[in-house]
Write an enzyme that holds these catalytic residues in place. Structure first.
Site, mmCIF file in Angstrom:
data_model
loop_
_atom_site.group_PDB
_atom_site.id
_atom_site.type_symbol
_atom_site.label_atom_id
_atom_site.label_comp_id
_atom_site.label_asym_id
_atom_site.label_seq_id
_atom_site.Cartn_x
_atom_site.Cartn_y
_atom_site.Cartn_z
ATOM 1 N N SER A 86 0.816 -1.213 0.000
ATOM 2 C CA SER A 86 0.000 0.000 0.000
ATOM 3 C C SER A 86 0.848 1.261 0.000
ATOM 4 C CB SER A 86 -0.914 0.018 1.222
ATOM 5 O OG SER A 86 -1.764 -1.102 1.239
HETATM 6 N N1 SAH Z 1 -0.593 -5.136 4.080
HETATM 7 C C1 SAH Z 1 0.064 -4.915 2.801
HETATM 8 C C2 SAH Z 1 -0.917 -4.603 1.710
HETATM 9 C C3 SAH Z 1 -1.249 -5.829 0.951
HETATM 10 S S1 SAH Z 1 -2.464 -5.613 -0.339
HETATM 11 C C4 SAH Z 1 1.125 -3.853 2.972
HETATM 12 O O1 SAH Z 1 1.904 -4.035 3.874
HETATM 13 O O2 SAH Z 1 1.206 -2.879 2.229
HETATM 14 C C5 SAH Z 1 -3.748 -6.621 0.277
HETATM 15 C C6 SAH Z 1 -3.450 -8.090 0.424
HETATM 16 O O3 SAH Z 1 -4.660 -8.710 0.835
HETATM 17 C C7 SAH Z 1 -3.024 -8.830 -0.837
HETATM 18 O O4 SAH Z 1 -1.779 -9.420 -0.622
HETATM 19 C C8 SAH Z 1 -4.112 -9.891 -1.027
HETATM 20 O O5 SAH Z 1 -3.597 -11.123 -1.510
HETATM 21 C C9 SAH Z 1 -4.647 -10.033 0.369
HETATM 22 N N2 SAH Z 1 -6.003 -10.567 0.495
HETATM 23 C C10 SAH Z 1 -7.087 -10.352 -0.287
HETATM 24 N N3 SAH Z 1 -8.150 -11.020 0.185
HETATM 25 C C11 SAH Z 1 -7.743 -11.669 1.310
HETATM 26 C C12 SAH Z 1 -8.381 -12.520 2.254
HETATM 27 N N4 SAH Z 1 -9.670 -12.859 2.140
HETATM 28 N N5 SAH Z 1 -7.662 -13.007 3.283
HETATM 29 C C13 SAH Z 1 -6.347 -12.689 3.419
HETATM 30 N N6 SAH Z 1 -5.686 -11.891 2.556
HETATM 31 C C14 SAH Z 1 -6.367 -11.378 1.521
#
Ligand code: SAH
Length: 215
Positions: free
Chosen positions: A63
């Protein structure tokens, strides 16, 4: 040429965070200390401090720094909390939450990303109080509930009720809610069994998959 990461980090804190109203000194300090580049795959590492999301593979992103800071600030962590993160990605926000709270459980639905997050947290030494769980976190993670804070890093059409049930009294949650293209970041507070919420900024996150999001 390899960028001077500490310079990039300081610049990010000043220009992207402080100047835009991030005030929580613990958040600013932690983001000024954590090596964000270690959480970005090598091929995109030069973009680690850019003012926007960066690809991490599997159609997912790390993000925007401001968004990660805002979400952490809204959780108002003091260091004693147990936090659930849904969507570990590459583990950066989990590392931040780990620096601000006592315990973090982060759930990631893409197994390869869960593994990458684990490796990044281990390599940076920031994973000591962070557990990475591979699986669907859209319905929370019951074994460690209730949580003092919940951070959802992917957008849902609505707030999954099961997540709210895992939020302890006086707990706070942040979650982007809306359509696939356009969401608002909601801040939720549980007080004496009642749920209050307010809206902060417009945002755009990757979609939450699984039972509590878009299947
Ligand atoms: N936390 C991260 C942002 C990751 S983007 C950071 O440090 O910047 C969001 C993430 O959510 C993606 O990796 C995606 O694979 C995950 N995601 C989407 N749906 C999900 C679910 N139902 N359970 C767990 N992870 C999920």
């Amino acid at each position: 040429m390899i960028p001077d990461w500490s310079v990039e980090r300081r610049r990010m804190v000043e220009r992207q965070l402080r100047r835009r109203g991030i005030r929580d000194e613990r958040v600013l300090h932690a983001m000024g200390s954590i090596a964000r580049e270690e959480f970005v795959p090598l091929e995109w590492r030069v973009l680690a401090y850019q003012d926007g999301p960066v690809g991490i593979g599997w159609g997912q992103t790390i993000s925007q720094p401001y968004m990660t800071a805002l979400m952490a600030q809204e959780l108002a962590l003091t260091g004693t909390e147990t936090v659930l993160e849904v969507g570990a990605g590459c583990g950066y926000a989990a590392a931040l939450l780990g620096a601000l709270a006592a315990q973090v459980v982060t759930v990631e639905i893409v197994p390869e990303l869960a593994e990458a997050a684990r490796a990044n947290l281990r390599r940076t030494g920031l994973g000591r109080n962070v557990a990475v769980v591979a699986g669907d976190g859209s319905l929370g993670y019951e074994p460690a509930a209730p949580y003092d804070a919940i951070s959802v890093a992917a957008a849902a059409p609505d707030v999954p009720v099961t997540l709210l049930e895992q939020l302890g009294d006086r707990g706070r949650a942040v979650i982007p809610v809306g359509t696939r293209e356009d969401q608002e970041l909601r801040v939720i507070r549980r007080r004496a069994g009642r749920i209050e919420y307010r809206v902060t900024v417009q945002c755009r996150f990757v979609p939450l998959r699984g039972g509590g999001g878009w299947s």
